[in-house]
Design an enzyme around this catalytic site. Structure first.
Site, PDB file in Angstrom:
ATOM      1  CG  HIS A  99       1.456  -1.850   4.213  1.00  0.00           C
ATOM      2  ND1 HIS A  99       0.527  -0.855   4.461  1.00  0.00           N
ATOM      3  CD2 HIS A  99       1.696  -1.797   2.871  1.00  0.00           C
ATOM      4  CE1 HIS A  99       0.217  -0.253   3.318  1.00  0.00           C
ATOM      5  NE2 HIS A  99       0.925  -0.789   2.343  1.00  0.00           N
TER       6      HIS A  99
ATOM      7  CG  ASP B  79       2.879   3.739  -0.559  1.00  0.00           C
ATOM      8  OD1 ASP B  79       3.832   3.244  -1.182  1.00  0.00           O
ATOM      9  OD2 ASP B  79       1.728   3.249  -0.555  1.00  0.00           O
TER      10      ASP B  79
ATOM     11  CG  HIS C 215      -1.334   1.145  -0.626  1.00  0.00           C
ATOM     12  ND1 HIS C 215      -0.354   1.112  -1.613  1.00  0.00           N
ATOM     13  CD2 HIS C 215      -2.425   0.535  -1.144  1.00  0.00           C
ATOM     14  CE1 HIS C 215      -0.846   0.500  -2.683  1.00  0.00           C
ATOM     15  NE2 HIS C 215      -2.096   0.143  -2.436  1.00  0.00           N
TER      16      HIS C 215
ATOM     17  CG  ASP D 226       1.994   3.275  -4.221  1.00  0.00           C
ATOM     18  OD1 ASP D 226       2.230   4.398  -3.758  1.00  0.00           O
ATOM     19  OD2 ASP D 226       1.882   2.259  -3.501  1.00  0.00           O
TER      20      ASP D 226
END
Ligand code: OKP
Ligand code: ZN
Length: 349
Positions: free
Chosen positions: A159, A195, A197, A284
């Site tokens: 991120h 991931d 996200h 995740d």
């Protein structure tokens, strides 16, 4: 598979985060990396070595020098102001506002971040540098001819953009490794981000470039963090047009939908003919992850490793998310063991 690690990750420890309007214990904890490291031993993945130090230069190949400088001094300035709590921003430059760097610490904190999920703590700088070193040490091993490595980075990185921290991330470890491959003479690097996200920071760094293909599989931003990036329409711009590929999946997606998207995501990678593959490895996507909604089970992670090994590329795994502490070790090791098993059978066409 060889694992690269640094104990310095423990120096970064957020006291809390915001969820549902409440202060809750941080999900991104030192325990995460400790559990993965324990799993590496339990599941006999292979040797673990400590990262070497590479300093600031390779970090500044992808991050803005002013941002790096801010992160290096922020905690000392905060302390000098008599403050002791974790540093969190409150104000950001919003749409149609001036993107001007403010003159004081509180202002700069908002300027160099884009959400409230990346607190700066006493050890953040040291830990973030160590995570970059873990990525760079893995990159150096692949460059020296190793077929696959696992860079056990913490804090995670995907991120973090050119000039901002966000979502538990400070330096973009995968992007730093990708740039190091290019600086070492490789000409085509692919990053596959699995991931849960969207890897908005990695996308930000390479959005206008054709020397790094960025492919991401993630929860639909309409219903998941980071909310404002990761739509299928985002495909790169300028020279980078077509070199960003996003596969948003509905919240609640099961393994069958996820593997179908993985198959699709592998196609642009194969077509690109990269010299090396970096996998931003978040687990995740697991059914019991406390902040995510996909439904992958532990046995699915081994299959992920198998599928990735079939691409037949030198591969660097870089740790990103995964917050189900009890399962993180076996899920990460499932991927690595699946990759190694397929590799030792020999890669067949
Ligand atoms: C980092 B990585 C949870 C809201 C989302 C930030 C998530 C950062 C994820 N209540 N919080 O991609 O795993
Ligand atoms: Zn994640």
């Amino acid at each position: 598979m060889l694992t690269i690690h640094s104990d310095d990750h423990r120096l970064h420890h957020a006291a809390f985060e915001w969820a549902g309007g409440e202060r809750v214990p941080a999900f991104e904890t030192p325990q995460r990396a400790d559990q993965v490291l324990a799993g590496i031993t339990t599941h006999a993945i292979g040797q673990v070595i400590a990262a070497r130090r590479f300093g600031r230069a390779p970090i500044e190949r992808v991050h803005d020098a002013a941002y790096v400088e801010f992160l290096s001094t922020a905690w000392a300035r905060w302390q000098a102001a008599g403050r002791t709590a974790d540093m969190l921003p409150y104000v950001w430059p919003g749409p149609r506002m001036q993107q001007r760097r403010p003159a004081d610490l509180d202002g700069e904190l908002g300027y160099f971040s884009c959400d409230v999920y990346a607190p700066i703590t006493a050890g953040t700088w040291t830990a973030a540098c160590a995570a970059a070193d873990v990525a760079l040490s893995g990159q150096a091993r692949i460059d020296a001819g190793e077929r696959a490595v696992f860079s056990l980075c913490r804090p995670p990185g995907h991120h973090a953009g050119i000039d901002y921290m966000a979502g538990y991330c400070y330096f973009n470890n995968a992007a730093i490794a990708a740039q190091a491959f290019l600086d070492g003479g490789r000409r085509r690097v692919a990053i596959l981000d699995i991931d849960y996200h969207h890897g908005n920071g990695t996308q930000d760094i390479f959005y206008t470039r054709d020397d790094v293909l960025f492919v991401s599989l993630h929860a639909d931003p309409r219903e998941a963090y980071p909310r404002f990036t990761g739509f299928a329409e985002e495909r790169g711009s300028g020279a980078g047009a077509g070199y960003t590929v996003n596969y948003p999946l509905p919240s609640g997606s099961t393994a069958s939908a996820w593997f179908c998207a993985l198959g699709a995501a592998c196609e642009p990678i194969v077509r690109y003919r990269p010299e090396v593959l970096i996998v931003s490895l978040g687990v995740d996507t697991y059914e019991d992850d406390p902040i995510s909604s996909f439904k992958l089970r532990t046995e699915d992670y081994r299959e992920i490793g198998t599928r990735l090994a079939r691409l037949g590329l030198p591969t660097q795994f870089v740790m990103e998310g995964g917050y189900a502490i009890e399962a993180i070790g076996r899920n990460v090791c499932g991927v690595l063991a699946g990759f190694d098993a397929c590799r030792s059978e020999g890669v067949k066409a």
